[in-house]
Enzyme design. Sequence first.
Site, mmCIF file in Angstrom:
data_model
loop_
_atom_site.group_PDB
_atom_site.id
_atom_site.type_symbol
_atom_site.label_atom_id
_atom_site.label_comp_id
_atom_site.label_asym_id
_atom_site.label_seq_id
_atom_site.Cartn_x
_atom_site.Cartn_y
_atom_site.Cartn_z
ATOM 1 N N HIS A 184 40.600 37.646 34.712
ATOM 2 C CA HIS A 184 39.612 37.442 35.644
ATOM 3 C C HIS A 184 40.150 37.058 36.990
ATOM 4 O O HIS A 184 40.624 35.896 37.042
ATOM 5 C CB HIS A 184 38.486 36.600 35.231
ATOM 6 N N ASP A 222 39.402 41.448 31.543
ATOM 7 C CA ASP A 222 38.429 40.633 31.971
ATOM 8 C C ASP A 222 36.893 41.316 31.651
ATOM 9 O O ASP A 222 36.844 42.572 31.968
ATOM 10 C CB ASP A 222 38.476 40.582 33.690
ATOM 11 N N SER A 227 35.227 37.287 41.792
ATOM 12 C CA SER A 227 33.893 37.181 41.029
ATOM 13 C C SER A 227 32.758 37.058 41.962
ATOM 14 O O SER A 227 32.698 38.271 42.812
ATOM 15 C CB SER A 227 33.926 35.598 40.119
#
Length: 509
Positions: A471, A446, A184
């Site tokens: 994710h 995602d 991320s």
Amino acid sequence: MAVKAPWLGFLLLVSLWGLSTPALLLRRLREHIQKFQESSSLHPGFGLGHGPGAVPKQGWLEQPLDPFNASDRRTFLQRYWVNDQHRTGQDVPVFLHIGGEGSLGPGSVMAGHPAALAPAWGALVISLEHRFYGLSMPAGGLDLALLRYLSSRHALADVASARQALSGLLNVSSSSPWICFGGSYAGSLATWARLKFPHLVFAAVASSAPLSAVVDFSAYNQVVARSLTQVAIGGSLECLAAASTAFTEVERLLRAGPAAQAVLREELGACGSLDLTEDQAELLGALQALVGGTVQYDGQAGAPLSVRQLCGLLLGKWGNRSRSTPYLGLRRAVQIVLRSMGQKCLSFSRAETVAQLSNTEPQVSGVGDRQWLYQTCTEFGFYVTCEGLQCPFSQLPALPFQLELCEQVFGLSPASVAQAVAQTNSYYGGQSPGATQVLFVNGDTDPWHVLSVTQDLGLSEPALLIPSASHCFDMAPMRPSDSPSLRLGRQKISQQLQDWLKDIKKSQS
């Protein structure tokens, strides 16, 4: 001089009272999943990243608060973790797991794909907690005067400084290649560390990295809607239609007046009043975040719901189907999430949100919320909206409503946020960063993959898009239930690292 912080052990960094605002709900969900995976991974039989009796080491580095001003002598202590159980020498690779917008525990070096890769190369595994998060807190609180030292550029300076300091502390050879891993926001940091410090960082694996900053992230809910139709993960067109119907019913009840609002509040297990329009927008945003979070973390250990389960609830596939409605299914989904995360109720008070985010004292519960809001206001944006006519959910909360938080909490105008986002993309290059030896890994379900790199940018900037993966799923601890596509994706990551490490061995021989 910063004061050394004690290790607080495993803390589930989740509020005991309620969830509030879409962004905060997603943070609580991410923290819940991360802590579940980290704590589970330290139990025998879970994951493949460690052996019996393995004990990670915790350490602290004294870092400059302002690395760009040599005359500023203030410092803080930055936490790191070390797993050296697989290390076979001084010149082996070093896998550096970069922390993002949250706390890092011992599981950051003991579990997940970087730790699982370590035995094959005899690698040393290190993780570095991000400044201003977890226990890596400068003294003095979180007022604006200190938050000016919180940015991705400061974090990258910490990575460079830590890389050099840890080489000496851990007796790492100057010929050892350092490979950065991150997921991320931390995946973006891993990319940028290679971009800005190629002499220090040999390569990077960037998982689900949102490299392109954006103010209005409307594409998030577009991917959520598309993922709800994916048959491979339990979705369908009927599921998407049911989700839309459920939100339509919630909005109808909100418009129907105080009596209907009271019923809605009771049925959703919500706390607070729905008298104010701003609180109604908060509630709708929280419900969207619940659906979006289910997609974002689909299939992961610790996630309260999967897409298959959510669609089953919305379509009434469990229980008395003749009496079920999509709205009833949404209610059940809310109850499951609240119960799973140990929540008392679903909070949606805008005033309470502003008060919480304005608190300058570091909090154990909800740690990082004020800091991450500051970074979105001053660097990234990432405000999830659903304003288009094709939006299957509610069009509230709208973008102006979300941008108001930057002004209410930090005094930053929408224009300044837009300017900051543009500067971030100009400085790092957005989705064309120009960094070599970076592998971009994403899952196609995602919602964040649309801000990342999903196609090769060149031979030295390959991209891997894993079908039906959510994710940062590639970084999660391995499980027997992992899909064939996820297993293959991890194999490709390993092969790419092997190819790069072969090249460095050739150049050294």
